[in-house]
Design a protein around this motif. Structure first.
Motif, short mmCIF file in Angstrom:
data_model
loop_
_atom_site.label_atom_id
_atom_site.label_comp_id
_atom_site.label_asym_id
_atom_site.label_seq_id
_atom_site.Cartn_x
_atom_site.Cartn_y
_atom_site.Cartn_z
N PHE A 1 0.88 -1.17 0.00
CA PHE A 1 0.00 0.00 0.00
C PHE A 1 0.92 1.22 0.00
O PHE A 1 1.54 1.53 1.02
CB PHE A 1 -0.89 0.01 1.25
CG PHE A 1 -1.68 -1.28 1.44
CD1 PHE A 1 -2.30 -1.90 0.37
CD2 PHE A 1 -1.80 -1.84 2.71
CE1 PHE A 1 -3.03 -3.04 0.56
CE2 PHE A 1 -2.52 -3.00 2.89
CZ PHE A 1 -3.14 -3.62 1.82
N ALA A 2 1.04 1.87 -1.14
CA ALA A 2 2.02 2.94 -1.25
C ALA A 2 1.48 4.11 -2.05
O ALA A 2 0.60 3.96 -2.90
CB ALA A 2 3.30 2.41 -1.90
N PHE B 1 2.79 2.61 3.08
CA PHE B 1 1.97 2.65 4.30
C PHE B 1 1.77 1.25 4.93
O PHE B 1 1.49 1.14 6.12
CB PHE B 1 0.59 3.25 3.99
CG PHE B 1 0.64 4.71 3.70
CD1 PHE B 1 0.43 5.64 4.72
CD2 PHE B 1 0.90 5.20 2.42
CE1 PHE B 1 0.45 7.00 4.46
CE2 PHE B 1 0.95 6.55 2.16
CZ PHE B 1 0.71 7.46 3.17
N GLY B 2 1.89 0.19 4.10
CA GLY B 2 1.68 -1.16 4.63
C GLY B 2 1.95 -2.20 3.55
O GLY B 2 2.19 -1.88 2.38
N ARG B 3 1.92 -3.45 3.96
CA ARG B 3 2.17 -4.55 3.02
C ARG B 3 1.23 -5.71 3.34
O ARG B 3 1.02 -6.06 4.52
CB ARG B 3 3.61 -5.00 3.10
CG ARG B 3 3.93 -6.26 2.31
CD ARG B 3 5.41 -6.50 2.23
NE ARG B 3 6.07 -5.50 1.38
CZ ARG B 3 7.38 -5.48 1.16
NH1 ARG B 3 8.17 -6.37 1.74
NH2 ARG B 3 7.89 -4.56 0.37
N MET B 4 0.66 -6.29 2.28
CA MET B 4 -0.21 -7.46 2.43
C MET B 4 0.48 -8.67 1.80
O MET B 4 0.92 -8.63 0.65
CB MET B 4 -1.57 -7.22 1.74
CG MET B 4 -2.53 -8.39 1.88
SD MET B 4 -4.16 -8.01 1.11
CE MET B 4 -3.68 -8.08 -0.63
N LYS B 5 0.57 -9.78 2.58
CA LYS B 5 1.17 -11.02 2.09
C LYS B 5 0.11 -12.11 2.10
O LYS B 5 -0.58 -12.32 3.11
CB LYS B 5 2.34 -11.46 2.97
CG LYS B 5 3.55 -10.53 2.90
CD LYS B 5 4.68 -11.08 3.76
CE LYS B 5 5.91 -10.20 3.71
NZ LYS B 5 7.01 -10.75 4.55
N SER B 6 0.01 -12.82 0.97
CA SER B 6 -0.95 -13.92 0.85
C SER B 6 -0.22 -15.19 0.44
O SER B 6 0.61 -15.18 -0.48
CB SER B 6 -2.04 -13.59 -0.18
OG SER B 6 -2.77 -12.45 0.21
N ASN B 7 -0.49 -16.32 1.12
CA ASN B 7 0.04 -17.63 0.74
C ASN B 7 -0.98 -18.69 1.11
O ASN B 7 -2.13 -18.37 1.44
CB ASN B 7 1.39 -17.88 1.42
CG ASN B 7 1.33 -17.72 2.93
OD1 ASN B 7 0.32 -18.05 3.55
ND2 ASN B 7 2.40 -17.21 3.52
N SER B 8 -0.58 -19.95 1.04
CA SER B 8 -1.54 -21.03 1.30
C SER B 8 -2.07 -21.02 2.73
O SER B 8 -3.13 -21.58 3.02
CB SER B 8 -0.89 -22.40 1.01
OG SER B 8 0.25 -22.60 1.85
N ALA B 9 -1.32 -20.38 3.64
CA ALA B 9 -1.75 -20.35 5.05
C ALA B 9 -2.74 -19.23 5.34
O ALA B 9 -3.44 -19.26 6.35
CB ALA B 9 -0.54 -20.22 5.96
#
Length: 337
Positions: free
Chosen positions: A283-284, A290-298
């Motif tokens: 998020f920039a 301003f932030g970061r989103m991480k998505s994976n199998s978990a």
């Protein structure tokens, strides 16, 4: 020299092929009837044994047959041997063993059949205060290698109760002695098709794996056949060999060991599982993140750097409105329940 049991059985069966039989008790061979030749000939074979003289021998002067019909180091076999030892110690040896003069050692003998009785009596000797008084009752007969293996096979059918895989490995030794599949039929009490199936399993399952599994008492043709099918994949045998030295495998009984081997052979444990790549969204605004989103199998996580704690508080305050806005979108298929 007296004829072997199987020679006499074969001669009797040959006579039945004549239009007129001189002995109504003689029965046709397996190819002409469905009952097992072993069963039909047991009575006559045991009766003919009485023609041989029984003598007492020093068990230490007897060596085991060069053809092995029993698996060694098997827990089930050890328990059966202990039970036989107790029986012989209390009731005596009821059934003599069969030996031949040793082909290479003077004044010694070689077992044709009766290994378990001989092993039990040897164990009794080891525990006795006067081992020299322990003798073994035996028939002594001149036998060629071929005759010895035939007599041993008859004993297997009459008394030894081999497991399915022991019978399969015994068939391998019969073949090494020069017997054809057809010649094995009256010895094993099986059809040529059944004997061919024994070899399909022994050809597919490596000997070291068979011996590691053991007698597998109570495990018959279907499970061994399924196991052989799995081992057609070259990588399957490698997976099985990885488990045969484990504590879990060695500590199990042989029936459980084949179950473990089948699981290992059919397992895809050695295959690399490809995980979906991790997705990262920042998020920039310009160079300011301003932030970061991480998505994976978990799952998905959102992290906000320490220097943007004011934005984090603003987002937290706005979250109820954002959730309401998300939940009330015009597209009903995106509504959460």
């Amino acid at each position: 020299m007296k004829k072997s049991i199987l020679q006499r059985m074969a001669a009797a069966e040959t006579r039945t092929e004549s239009p007129v039989s001189s002995d109504a008790s003689d029965k046709p061979s397996l190819a002409r009837r469905h009952s097992s030749p072993v069963i039909s000939n047991v009575g006559r074979a045991l009766t003919q044994l009485t023609e041989d003289s029984v003598i007492s021998l020093d068990p230490d002067r007897i060596d085991r047959s060069p053809y092995r019909d029993r698996f060694g180091n098997d827990e089930d076999a050890a328990k059966e041997l202990e039970a036989l030892k107790i029986s012989i110690a209390s009731e005596g040896q009821k059934i003599p063993v069969l030996v031949r003069p040793h082909p290479t050692k003077a004044d010694h003998y070689q077992l044709a059949y009766g290994y378990r009785r001989w092993a039990a009596i040897k164990a009794i000797m080891a525990e006795s205060d006067r081992p020299e008084t322990i003798k073994i009752r035996a028939y002594v007969r001149e036998l060629s290698d071929r005759q010895l293996i035939e007599e041993q096979s008859l004993e297997n059918g009459v008394r030894e109760n081999l497991t399915w895989i022991e019978q399969a490995m015994w068939a391998v030794q019969l073949k090494s002695a020069g017997l054809s599949h057809r010649a094995m039929c009256p010895i094993l009490g099986a059809s040529e098709a059944a004997i061919s199936h024994l070899f399909r399993v022994t050809e597919a399952v490596p000997e070291d794996i068979i011996l590691a599994i053991g007698r597998a008492k109570g495990v018959g043709r279907p499970k061994w056949t399924a196991f052989a099918e799995l081992l057609k994949d070259p990588s399957s045998a490698a997976r099985v060999r990885k488990i045969i030295d484990t504590v879990e495998f060695r500590g199990a009984d042989s029936s459980s060991r084949i179950a473990q081997a089948i699981r290992a052979a059919s397992s895809a444990a050695d295959k690399v599982t490809t995980e979906p790549a991790e997705e990262i969204v920042d998020f920039a605004v310009g160079d300011r993140v301003f932030g970061r989103m991480k998505s994976n199998s978990a799952g998905t996580t959102v992290s906000i750097p320490k220097q943007e704690r004011t934005f984090a508080r603003w987002l937290a305050d706005r979250m109820p409105d954002l959730l309401s806005e998300y939940n009330n979108r015009s597209d009903p298929t995106h509504k959460e329940v």
